[in-house]
Enzyme design. Sequence first.
Site, mmCIF file in Angstrom:
data_model
loop_
_atom_site.group_PDB
_atom_site.id
_atom_site.type_symbol
_atom_site.label_atom_id
_atom_site.label_comp_id
_atom_site.label_asym_id
_atom_site.label_seq_id
_atom_site.Cartn_x
_atom_site.Cartn_y
_atom_site.Cartn_z
ATOM 1 N N ASP A 13 2.762 -39.656 24.572
ATOM 2 C CA ASP A 13 3.858 -39.197 23.709
ATOM 3 C C ASP A 13 5.142 -38.887 24.476
ATOM 4 O OD1 ASP A 13 2.036 -39.399 21.632
ATOM 5 O OD2 ASP A 13 1.418 -37.302 21.828
ATOM 6 N N GLY A 15 7.613 -40.831 24.759
ATOM 7 C CA GLY A 15 8.762 -41.535 24.158
ATOM 8 C C GLY A 15 8.766 -43.003 24.567
ATOM 9 N N LYS A 16 7.578 -43.537 24.860
ATOM 10 C CA LYS A 16 7.464 -44.935 25.324
ATOM 11 C C LYS A 16 8.011 -45.912 24.278
ATOM 12 C CE LYS A 16 3.010 -44.270 25.694
ATOM 13 N NZ LYS A 16 2.937 -42.803 25.468
ATOM 14 N N GLY A 40 0.498 -43.721 18.961
ATOM 15 C CA GLY A 40 1.487 -43.598 17.885
ATOM 16 C C GLY A 40 2.847 -43.653 18.544
ATOM 17 N N HIS A 41 3.523 -44.769 18.422
ATOM 18 C CA HIS A 41 4.807 -44.972 19.097
ATOM 19 C C HIS A 41 5.926 -44.944 18.059
ATOM 20 C CE1 HIS A 41 2.666 -47.064 22.716
ATOM 21 N NE2 HIS A 41 2.261 -45.829 22.502
ATOM 22 N N GLN A 223 -0.881 -44.240 25.544
ATOM 23 C CA GLN A 223 -1.352 -42.993 26.153
ATOM 24 C C GLN A 223 -0.501 -42.682 27.396
ATOM 25 O OE1 GLN A 223 -4.240 -45.406 25.218
ATOM 26 N NE2 GLN A 223 -3.566 -44.487 23.317
ATOM 27 N N THR A 238 -8.797 -40.778 27.663
ATOM 28 C CA THR A 238 -9.149 -41.838 26.732
ATOM 29 C C THR A 238 -10.098 -42.799 27.452
ATOM 30 O OG1 THR A 238 -8.279 -43.366 25.083
ATOM 31 C CG2 THR A 238 -7.117 -43.326 27.216
ATOM 32 N N ARG A 302 -1.487 -33.467 14.655
ATOM 33 C CA ARG A 302 -1.898 -32.209 15.285
ATOM 34 C C ARG A 302 -0.752 -31.615 16.103
ATOM 35 N NH1 ARG A 302 -7.008 -34.029 18.711
ATOM 36 N NH2 ARG A 302 -5.665 -35.835 18.967
ATOM 37 N N ARG A 304 1.143 -30.425 19.213
ATOM 38 C CA ARG A 304 0.941 -30.732 20.632
ATOM 39 C C ARG A 304 1.082 -29.449 21.445
ATOM 40 N NH1 ARG A 304 5.157 -35.681 20.153
ATOM 41 N NH2 ARG A 304 3.774 -37.231 19.252
ATOM 42 N N ASP A 332 17.451 -33.296 25.483
ATOM 43 C CA ASP A 332 18.163 -32.490 24.476
ATOM 44 C C ASP A 332 17.334 -31.307 23.980
ATOM 45 O OD1 ASP A 332 16.698 -34.850 23.454
ATOM 46 O OD2 ASP A 332 17.091 -33.973 21.478
ATOM 47 N N SER A 411 17.170 -39.824 28.110
ATOM 48 C CA SER A 411 17.193 -39.920 26.658
ATOM 49 C C SER A 411 17.575 -38.564 26.082
ATOM 50 C CB SER A 411 15.810 -40.357 26.167
ATOM 51 O OG SER A 411 15.784 -40.407 24.770
HETATM 52 P P1 GDP Z 1 5.179 -42.402 22.483
HETATM 53 O O1 GDP Z 1 3.768 -42.304 22.009
HETATM 54 O O2 GDP Z 1 5.290 -42.257 23.968
HETATM 55 O O3 GDP Z 1 5.906 -43.607 21.977
HETATM 56 O O4 GDP Z 1 5.935 -41.125 21.880
HETATM 57 P P2 GDP Z 1 5.786 -40.538 20.382
HETATM 58 O O5 GDP Z 1 6.466 -41.412 19.437
HETATM 59 O O6 GDP Z 1 4.369 -40.172 20.101
HETATM 60 O O7 GDP Z 1 6.509 -39.147 20.561
HETATM 61 C C1 GDP Z 1 7.824 -39.053 20.995
HETATM 62 C C2 GDP Z 1 8.641 -38.329 19.909
HETATM 63 O O8 GDP Z 1 9.883 -37.918 20.439
HETATM 64 C C3 GDP Z 1 8.996 -39.227 18.742
HETATM 65 O O9 GDP Z 1 9.094 -38.455 17.576
HETATM 66 C C4 GDP Z 1 10.366 -39.780 19.115
HETATM 67 O O10 GDP Z 1 11.141 -40.158 17.972
HETATM 68 C C5 GDP Z 1 10.974 -38.596 19.795
HETATM 69 N N1 GDP Z 1 11.925 -38.866 20.885
HETATM 70 C C6 GDP Z 1 11.902 -39.850 21.817
HETATM 71 N N2 GDP Z 1 12.911 -39.665 22.712
HETATM 72 C C7 GDP Z 1 13.565 -38.555 22.324
HETATM 73 C C8 GDP Z 1 14.661 -37.818 22.858
HETATM 74 O O11 GDP Z 1 15.232 -38.151 23.894
HETATM 75 N N3 GDP Z 1 15.035 -36.692 22.178
HETATM 76 C C9 GDP Z 1 14.413 -36.273 21.049
HETATM 77 N N4 GDP Z 1 14.854 -35.164 20.460
HETATM 78 N N5 GDP Z 1 13.372 -36.929 20.522
HETATM 79 C C10 GDP Z 1 12.946 -38.041 21.168
HETATM 80 P P1 IMO Z 2 0.450 -42.547 22.730
HETATM 81 O O1 IMO Z 2 0.350 -44.005 23.052
HETATM 82 C C1 IMO Z 2 -1.248 -38.553 23.217
HETATM 83 C C2 IMO Z 2 -5.599 -38.246 23.509
HETATM 84 C C3 IMO Z 2 -6.337 -37.584 22.352
HETATM 85 C C4 IMO Z 2 -7.513 -36.992 23.092
HETATM 86 C C5 IMO Z 2 -7.818 -38.048 24.161
HETATM 87 C C6 IMO Z 2 -8.915 -39.021 23.773
HETATM 88 O O2 IMO Z 2 1.031 -42.258 21.399
HETATM 89 O O3 IMO Z 2 1.091 -41.795 23.845
HETATM 90 P P2 IMO Z 2 -9.144 -41.024 22.057
HETATM 91 O O4 IMO Z 2 -8.806 -41.117 20.595
HETATM 92 O O5 IMO Z 2 -8.392 -41.983 22.903
HETATM 93 O O6 IMO Z 2 -10.614 -41.059 22.323
HETATM 94 O O7 IMO Z 2 -8.683 -39.547 22.488
HETATM 95 O O8 IMO Z 2 -6.609 -38.778 24.353
HETATM 96 N N1 IMO Z 2 -4.729 -39.378 23.115
HETATM 97 C C7 IMO Z 2 -3.388 -39.314 23.086
HETATM 98 N N2 IMO Z 2 -2.559 -38.288 23.303
HETATM 99 N N3 IMO Z 2 -0.745 -39.769 22.945
HETATM 100 C C8 IMO Z 2 -1.561 -40.833 22.745
HETATM 101 O O9 IMO Z 2 -1.108 -42.092 22.600
HETATM 102 C C9 IMO Z 2 -2.956 -40.622 22.773
HETATM 103 N N4 IMO Z 2 -4.045 -41.418 22.594
HETATM 104 C C10 IMO Z 2 -5.117 -40.650 22.823
HETATM 105 O O10 IMO Z 2 -5.547 -36.621 21.730
HETATM 106 O O11 IMO Z 2 -7.127 -35.818 23.755
HETATM 107 MG MG MG Z 3 2.598 -41.159 20.682
#
Ligand code: GDP
Ligand code: IMO
Ligand code: MG
Length: 423
Positions: A13, A15-16, A40-41, A223, A238, A302, A304, A332, A411
């Site tokens: 999570d 911000g990939k 979840g991206h 991840q 994972t 959930r 974080r 930010d 970012s």
């Molecule tokens: P990923 O799994 O690495 O793609 O990241 P997620 O999408 O799960 O979580 C990143 C969250 O932060 C998302 O809600 C994005 O829209 C948000 N986000 C990404 N970059 C920034 C940033 O620079 N500032 C803020 N405020 N939100 C950001």
């Molecule tokens: P992105 O790509 C954050 C965490 C789960 C749990 C552990 C194992 O959005 O960054 P699993 O379902 O893989 O057996 O869960 O890994 N987890 C993540 N945490 N971002 C993710 O993906 C994750 N994918 C799995 O919360 O702790």
């Molecule tokens: Mg994510």
Amino acid sequence: MKIDVILGLQWGDEGKGKIVDYLAEHYNLVCRFQGGPNAGHTIKFDEHKFVLHTIPSGIFRDNIINVIGNGVVIDPITLDKEIQTLSQAGKTFLDRLLVAKKAHLILPTHRYLDAASEAAKGKAKIGSTLKGIGPTYMDKTGRNGLRVGDIALDNFREKYEALKTKHMSLLNMYPDIDFNLEEEEEKWFKSLEVLKSIKQIDCGYYLNEQLKKGNKILAEGAQGSMLDIDFGTYPYVTSSNTITAGVCTGLGVAPQTIGEVIGIAKAYCTRVGSGPFPTELNDAVGEELRAKGQEFGATTGRPRRCGWIDLPQIRYAIMLNGVTQIVLTKADILNDFEEIMISDSYDVAGTKTRNIPYDMHEIAVTPSYRALPGWKQDLSECSNYESFPQALKSYVHEIEQELETPISMVSIGPKRKELIIKG
Ligand code: GDP
Ligand code: IMO
Ligand code: MG
């Protein structure tokens, strides 16, 4: 041509998705190489917001081919839903989406097993996303799995039933849980028809051919490095290799094809699910980070867990991945803090160290912190690196010095445009 890589340096999570979407226009192909719908991206541009679980984050850029690689595990139901959501939003992409024949399938009973196994663990649960990831990779390494290419076989149904029967007998080991298998199976077979309509490739041959033709490839990690099955905070990880090495096995490309490795790190740190998190803040500051950063899982919703940036942890991830540049995200979210802490070393059994012990669950680590002044300023008016407040520049500089790796972008908001190139 080389394959550039984008991956997470923390616990996911980071911000990939946003950064892949931003950089995708410089590439011909974007490829997911591991993980599955546990990812979840989030991508925001104009007034749109999308959360991708299986489809690569290059999908919103015209003309770019998006590949679901052989290292990915696919749940046809999730993929079907994603395709529907994008199609309803008017996006056309199906001719630009390819799937590896060798990618493994997540069966309904894999999700059933995931849920039952987590329930049986009680307090020791991993905090899995319950998407069936662990059981599917177990069947892959146990040589029992079903692959995308198998769908076309005459005996696919037979293979499916054999694996399901095995899963049903395993389920006898676990406490009963609520799971409507019949309903889930019906949805699964319906969604399989959608998966069948996507063009299948021999991933290794296809991508090596693309490289030969001079096409540019971006590999998108899911991840984060600390969730890697080998190098993460085991067993709270994972089930795939989330690090650069996973690109080779997850796409069928050789190590010398890897070019830039772009590591994504949040300006602070989060983790969702159980397991060690040395810099976690179980106080008002942690809550402030969660509220300001909207730190709720993009896949499960959930909350974080939140804490300060952990440099020994990121240094370790840089080493494992061969990171050549860092993108610092969510700067930010720190705008209002008087002081920002960075952890630069750990105390392990009375000894100061910059290394991570092999197990941070059984071995207690206490992070040492340094305080840096906050910038106490809104960043939305900043249009280039020069216009950043001095305190933010110092924060960036301090991290670069500590990690001996350049930060190439910062970012400052969720949208595509809210990204400052440092160079
Ligand atoms: P990923 O799994 O690495 O793609 O990241 P997620 O999408 O799960 O979580 C990143 C969250 O932060 C998302 O809600 C994005 O829209 C948000 N986000 C990404 N970059 C920034 C940033 O620079 N500032 C803020 N405020 N939100 C950001
Ligand atoms: P992105 O790509 C954050 C965490 C789960 C749990 C552990 C194992 O959005 O960054 P699993 O379902 O893989 O057996 O869960 O890994 N987890 C993540 N945490 N971002 C993710 O993906 C994750 N994918 C799995 O919360 O702790
Ligand atoms: Mg994510």
